[in-house]
Design a protein around this motif. Structure first.
Motif, PDB file in Angstrom:
ATOM      1  N   SER A  10       0.832  -1.208   0.000  1.00  0.00           N
ATOM      2  CA  SER A  10       0.000   0.000   0.000  1.00  0.00           C
ATOM      3  C   SER A  10       0.870   1.262   0.000  1.00  0.00           C
ATOM      4  O   SER A  10       0.560   2.249  -0.674  1.00  0.00           O
ATOM      5  CB  SER A  10      -0.944   0.006   1.200  1.00  0.00           C
ATOM      6  N   ARG A  13       2.290   1.826  -3.531  1.00  0.00           N
ATOM      7  CA  ARG A  13       1.276   2.383  -4.435  1.00  0.00           C
ATOM      8  C   ARG A  13       1.010   3.859  -4.147  1.00  0.00           C
ATOM      9  O   ARG A  13       0.859   4.674  -5.066  1.00  0.00           O
ATOM     10  CB  ARG A  13      -0.013   1.573  -4.323  1.00  0.00           C
ATOM     11  N   GLU A  14       0.950   4.192  -2.880  1.00  0.00           N
ATOM     12  CA  GLU A  14       0.683   5.583  -2.505  1.00  0.00           C
ATOM     13  C   GLU A  14       1.799   6.501  -3.012  1.00  0.00           C
ATOM     14  O   GLU A  14       1.529   7.571  -3.578  1.00  0.00           O
ATOM     15  CB  GLU A  14       0.571   5.700  -0.984  1.00  0.00           C
ATOM     16  N   GLY A  17       1.715   6.863  -6.768  1.00  0.00           N
ATOM     17  CA  GLY A  17       0.562   7.662  -7.178  1.00  0.00           C
ATOM     18  C   GLY A  17       0.756   9.146  -6.968  1.00  0.00           C
ATOM     19  O   GLY A  17       0.186   9.975  -7.696  1.00  0.00           O
ATOM     20  N   GLU A  18       1.571   9.518  -5.979  1.00  0.00           N
ATOM     21  CA  GLU A  18       1.807  10.931  -5.671  1.00  0.00           C
ATOM     22  C   GLU A  18       2.987  11.513  -6.441  1.00  0.00           C
ATOM     23  O   GLU A  18       3.158  12.730  -6.507  1.00  0.00           O
ATOM     24  CB  GLU A  18       2.096  11.079  -4.169  1.00  0.00           C
ATOM     25  N   SER A  35      -0.015  -3.659 -11.904  1.00  0.00           N
ATOM     26  CA  SER A  35      -1.127  -3.080 -11.148  1.00  0.00           C
ATOM     27  C   SER A  35      -0.668  -2.052 -10.119  1.00  0.00           C
ATOM     28  O   SER A  35      -1.458  -1.198  -9.695  1.00  0.00           O
ATOM     29  CB  SER A  35      -1.921  -4.187 -10.439  1.00  0.00           C
ATOM     30  N   LYS A  38      -1.221   1.707 -11.180  1.00  0.00           N
ATOM     31  CA  LYS A  38      -2.559   2.172 -11.560  1.00  0.00           C
ATOM     32  C   LYS A  38      -2.726   3.673 -11.369  1.00  0.00           C
ATOM     33  O   LYS A  38      -3.411   4.350 -12.141  1.00  0.00           O
ATOM     34  CB  LYS A  38      -3.625   1.429 -10.743  1.00  0.00           C
ATOM     35  N   GLU A  39      -2.142   4.195 -10.311  1.00  0.00           N
ATOM     36  CA  GLU A  39      -2.311   5.611  -9.982  1.00  0.00           C
ATOM     37  C   GLU A  39      -1.187   6.492 -10.531  1.00  0.00           C
ATOM     38  O   GLU A  39      -1.141   7.683 -10.234  1.00  0.00           O
ATOM     39  CB  GLU A  39      -2.397   5.772  -8.454  1.00  0.00           C
ATOM     40  N   TRP A  40      -0.289   5.912 -11.307  1.00  0.00           N
ATOM     41  CA  TRP A  40       0.825   6.692 -11.845  1.00  0.00           C
ATOM     42  C   TRP A  40       0.321   7.720 -12.863  1.00  0.00           C
ATOM     43  O   TRP A  40      -0.316   7.383 -13.850  1.00  0.00           O
ATOM     44  CB  TRP A  40       1.848   5.773 -12.497  1.00  0.00           C
ATOM     45  N   ARG A  41       0.619   8.986 -12.618  1.00  0.00           N
ATOM     46  CA  ARG A  41       0.260  10.068 -13.541  1.00  0.00           C
ATOM     47  C   ARG A  41       1.452  11.015 -13.750  1.00  0.00           C
ATOM     48  O   ARG A  41       1.278  12.134 -14.221  1.00  0.00           O
ATOM     49  CB  ARG A  41      -0.934  10.868 -12.989  1.00  0.00           C
ATOM     50  N   THR A  85      11.187   8.207  -5.220  1.00  0.00           N
ATOM     51  CA  THR A  85      10.347   9.215  -5.853  1.00  0.00           C
ATOM     52  C   THR A  85      10.901  10.595  -5.516  1.00  0.00           C
ATOM     53  O   THR A  85      11.916  10.710  -4.819  1.00  0.00           O
ATOM     54  CB  THR A  85       8.887   9.116  -5.381  1.00  0.00           C
TER      55      THR A  85
END
Length: 331
Positions: A10, A13-14, A17-18, A35, A38-41, A85
């Motif tokens: 978790s 993923r967090e 995603g950020e 998977s 999924k939140e990668w932008r 990151t």
């Protein structure tokens, strides 16, 4: 901050995603690894994996390579697990796989993984310096690399541990996911072999009987006219023959392994016909688990609904992973 168990996944993923920018050097990537993104932008994501040792599923790599703003490279010597990151660093023991992050639920025995999450600026700078030095040494990934990785992945999957929590020694009692990707196949057939095939079988038996070959001539069997790619032919594959007669009789025979070195052909009116040989295993065991006469009888009595769902015709032959049947049985 110490992270472990489900918290590891978790947190990963967090942070992804950020992130706007991320650098990941993790050796092994399993099924479903894509998977976690999924939140990668973000704008730029660089990943280094290890394809050489067989611990990375190339299908997952292909999925990840298709994600926007992602570049993936490989390094044969990589064993690190570093996620970096623009505002966090995770260093730990977990690969992005079933054993590491539990991506495939109960697919394999879980290891106890632990990592450290930090936002300390000095450590982030050191981590980025380390990754930036490794990046140019890593190689771009070609289609040839992915094909080699698929072979390495298959070999390694055959030797992964069966679920430790299952105490049964019977093959058919193993959880379906523990048989996923293992080279154990139910070979379903109806048609009897032709006179030509029977003659070829007798010839090979007689030839082997007069040699010092390790292949027992009396355990030899033959498959006729199977289309290329439909019958497993690797020497390490395990075949479980299932005869399903046109009148409904079902018989499950002793497990076998293919003998690709004996493959031959004959010419019929319809063209060239393949003949593929196999030999019975010396013991009633598969993957170290018992698969004796009673087990075969039980399978023969239970398997009919599944066979009917396959839609096999009298002239058809079908090889299906044992995993598929076990999964169907527990649906």
């Amino acid at each position: 901050m110490l992270i472990h168990g489900k918290q590891y996944l978790s947190t990963f993923r967090e942070r992804i995603g950020e992130a706007t920018v991320a650098s990941i050097a993790v050796a092994f990537w399993g099924r479903g690894a894509e998977s976690v993104f999924k939140e990668w932008r973000g704008d730029k994501l660089r990943i280094i994996c290890n394809l050489a040792l067989g611990g990375t599923n190339p299908k997952a790599v292909k999925e990840i390579m298709a994600i926007p703003n992602v570049e993936v490279r490989q390094c044969d010597e990589l064993h690190a697990k570093v996620i970096l990151t623009d505002n966090a660093l995770i260093v730990g023991s977990a690969n992005i796989s079933s054993n590491g992050l539990g991506l495939e639920d109960d697919e394999a025995a879980k290891f106890h993984e632990v990592g450290v999450l930090t936002k300390e600026v000095a450590l982030l700078k050191e981590g980025q310096h380390w990754f930036d030095a490794l990046w140019p040494k890593a190689q771009e990934i070609s289609d040839s690399d992915l094909r080699k990785a698929a072979d390495a992945w298959k070999r390694r999957r055959q030797t992964r541990p069966i679920l430790a929590k299952n105490r049964s020694r019977l093959l058919l009692d193993q959880p379906p996911n523990s048989l996923r990707d293992r080279a154990v196949f139910l070979v379903v057939y109806r048609s009897s072999i032709s006179q030509k095939a029977a003659e070829a079988l007798r010839f090979q038996k007689a030839r082997l009987q007069g040699t010092s070959s390790e292949i027992p001539h009396d355990k030899l069997d033959i498959y006729e006219e199977w289309e290329a790619g439909t019958l497993p032919l690797d020497r390490e594959d395990i075949l479980i023959p299932v005869y399903w007669g046109a009148r409904g009789k079902i018989t499950v025979e002793k497990p076998q392994r293919p003998l690709p070195e004996l493959q031959s052909h004959y010419v019929s009116d319809d063209g060239e016909v393949s003949l593929d040989f196999s030999v019975q295993l010396s013991e009633d065991r598969v993957l170290g688990y018992t698969f004796g006469s009673e087990d075969r009888k039980n399978l023969a009595s239970d398997i009919r609904p599944w066979l009917e769902s396959l839609g096999i015709t009298p002239d058809d032959g079908r090889s299906v992973p044992l995993y598929d049947y076990l999964k169907w049985r527990t649906r």
